[in-house]
Design a protein around this motif. Sequence first.
Motif, short mmCIF file in Angstrom:
data_model
loop_
_atom_site.label_atom_id
_atom_site.label_comp_id
_atom_site.label_asym_id
_atom_site.label_seq_id
_atom_site.Cartn_x
_atom_site.Cartn_y
_atom_site.Cartn_z
N UNK A 206 0.89 -1.09 0.05
CA UNK A 206 -0.11 -0.05 -0.01
C UNK A 206 0.76 1.23 -0.08
N UNK A 207 2.07 1.20 0.57
CA UNK A 207 2.97 2.56 0.47
C UNK A 207 3.90 2.50 -0.71
N UNK A 208 3.93 1.46 -1.26
CA UNK A 208 4.75 1.42 -2.25
C UNK A 208 4.78 2.54 -3.70
N UNK A 209 3.19 2.72 -4.10
CA UNK A 209 2.92 3.61 -5.12
C UNK A 209 3.34 5.06 -4.63
N UNK A 210 3.06 5.46 -3.27
CA UNK A 210 3.55 6.91 -2.90
C UNK A 210 5.33 6.92 -3.00
N UNK A 211 5.95 5.84 -2.61
CA UNK A 211 7.54 5.78 -2.79
C UNK A 211 7.77 5.95 -4.22
N UNK A 212 7.28 5.27 -5.04
CA UNK A 212 7.49 5.12 -6.53
C UNK A 212 7.29 6.50 -7.10
N UNK A 213 6.26 7.37 -6.52
CA UNK A 213 5.96 8.78 -6.91
C UNK A 213 7.09 9.66 -6.50
N UNK A 214 7.43 9.44 -5.34
CA UNK A 214 8.41 10.25 -4.37
C UNK A 214 9.70 9.97 -5.17
N UNK A 215 9.82 8.85 -5.80
CA UNK A 215 11.38 8.54 -6.30
C UNK A 215 11.27 8.99 -7.85
N UNK A 216 10.25 9.58 -8.37
CA UNK A 216 9.94 9.90 -9.61
C UNK A 216 9.93 8.60 -10.87
N UNK A 217 9.53 7.51 -10.13
CA UNK A 217 9.36 6.45 -11.06
C UNK A 217 8.14 6.33 -11.83
N UNK A 218 7.17 7.18 -11.24
CA UNK A 218 5.83 7.68 -12.00
C UNK A 218 5.49 8.77 -11.34
N UNK A 219 4.39 9.66 -12.15
CA UNK A 219 4.04 10.85 -11.44
C UNK A 219 3.04 10.64 -10.52
N UNK A 220 2.10 9.62 -10.39
CA UNK A 220 1.00 9.50 -9.65
C UNK A 220 1.00 8.01 -8.97
N UNK A 221 0.85 8.15 -7.61
CA UNK A 221 0.77 7.13 -6.94
C UNK A 221 -0.30 7.09 -5.92
N UNK A 222 -1.38 6.10 -5.84
CA UNK A 222 -2.38 5.94 -5.31
C UNK A 222 -2.07 5.25 -3.93
N UNK A 223 -2.16 5.69 -2.60
CA UNK A 223 -1.65 5.36 -1.43
C UNK A 223 -2.32 5.70 -0.21
N UNK A 224 -1.73 6.08 0.79
CA UNK A 224 -2.53 6.45 1.93
C UNK A 224 -1.54 7.57 2.70
N UNK A 225 -2.41 8.16 3.50
CA UNK A 225 -1.62 9.52 4.11
C UNK A 225 -0.24 9.35 4.70
N UNK A 226 -0.02 8.46 5.46
CA UNK A 226 1.42 8.09 6.43
C UNK A 226 2.44 8.07 5.50
N UNK A 227 2.63 7.32 4.37
CA UNK A 227 3.59 7.18 3.51
C UNK A 227 3.70 8.58 2.69
N UNK A 228 2.58 9.22 2.30
CA UNK A 228 2.71 10.28 1.74
C UNK A 228 3.42 11.46 2.51
#
Length: 340
Positions: A206-228
Amino acid sequence: MKKHRAFILSLAAGIALASSAYAQTELTVYTAFEAVDLQRFAEAFNKDHPDIKVNWVRDSTGVMTAKLLAEKNNPKADIVWGIAATSLLILKNEGMLEAYTPKDVDKLDPRFVDKDRPTSWIGLDAYVAAVCFNTVEAEKLGLKPPKSWKDLTKPEYKGHVVMPNPASSGTGFLDVSSWLQMFGEKGGWDYMDALHENIANYTHSGSKPCKMAGAGEVPIGVSFEFPASQVKSAGAPVDIIFPEEGSGWESEAVAIMAGTQNLEAAQTLMDWTLTPNAMTALNQSFAVVALPGIAKPVEHIPADLEKKMIKNDLEWAANNRKTILEEWSKRYDSKSESKG
């Protein structure tokens, strides 16, 4: 005098033996908490209860739910702690949970408490769906930030969205079940059909999409508020978006497994989770916790986050989980990342 002295020695030895036995009490706890959270919560519990040794077994929500169901006739866990309430409702329906009403349960927000008495599970917090939007990568691609869930189906986002697989991730399941509640059954599946066209892949975390967005691997990650919040605090060029239709949410919850040989220690852990100490530790990660009056704002998360949470029917989600996941897998699993 000798008899009196012998009695005292015998009593002292008995107390020492009992104390030693209790000091060695061990609990096997299944959890889906993120590792960074788990360490903090474990330290807080150990500080308050050094006489109980906890053996933690961690994996994602979907994996843990499947593991618990597979072990139904030979349970290995004494207690589950930090696993989705919808998963625990499934275990409850299977007769796998020990009914126990913790101390001070009436002080909790009723959204986080089993409706039955005695209770079978107690929610600890809410994790709330959010979109992580990398502003740098988006600018390169000429993408504007989405304002709503339905915005994510726009053609310009094709191949630029990552979200969790609901069969392996509790965050993914809260997304899917909330869309079905918000948009209706037909509208929900129509929405996911359109969204699927834009999905690059479905992750098993659940946290990986936001981490991917943060790393610039994708522009948009659907995740939840804490990893964001974590990703943004680490300096990533990420905007945290709570879509205008509202955000689905789930509660990480605690329940005692039926038949545990360590019932007293399991009850101690369950009681402890309702204390201000436990809720304060939770609030370092989660902006919404079950005990009112404890939560303080979490960095980068709006103070009115509770107002963005949809009215969520956890029992409906649990009762329909199997059917939802079967339909989702049939339609979309081809884009899931390898489990290896």
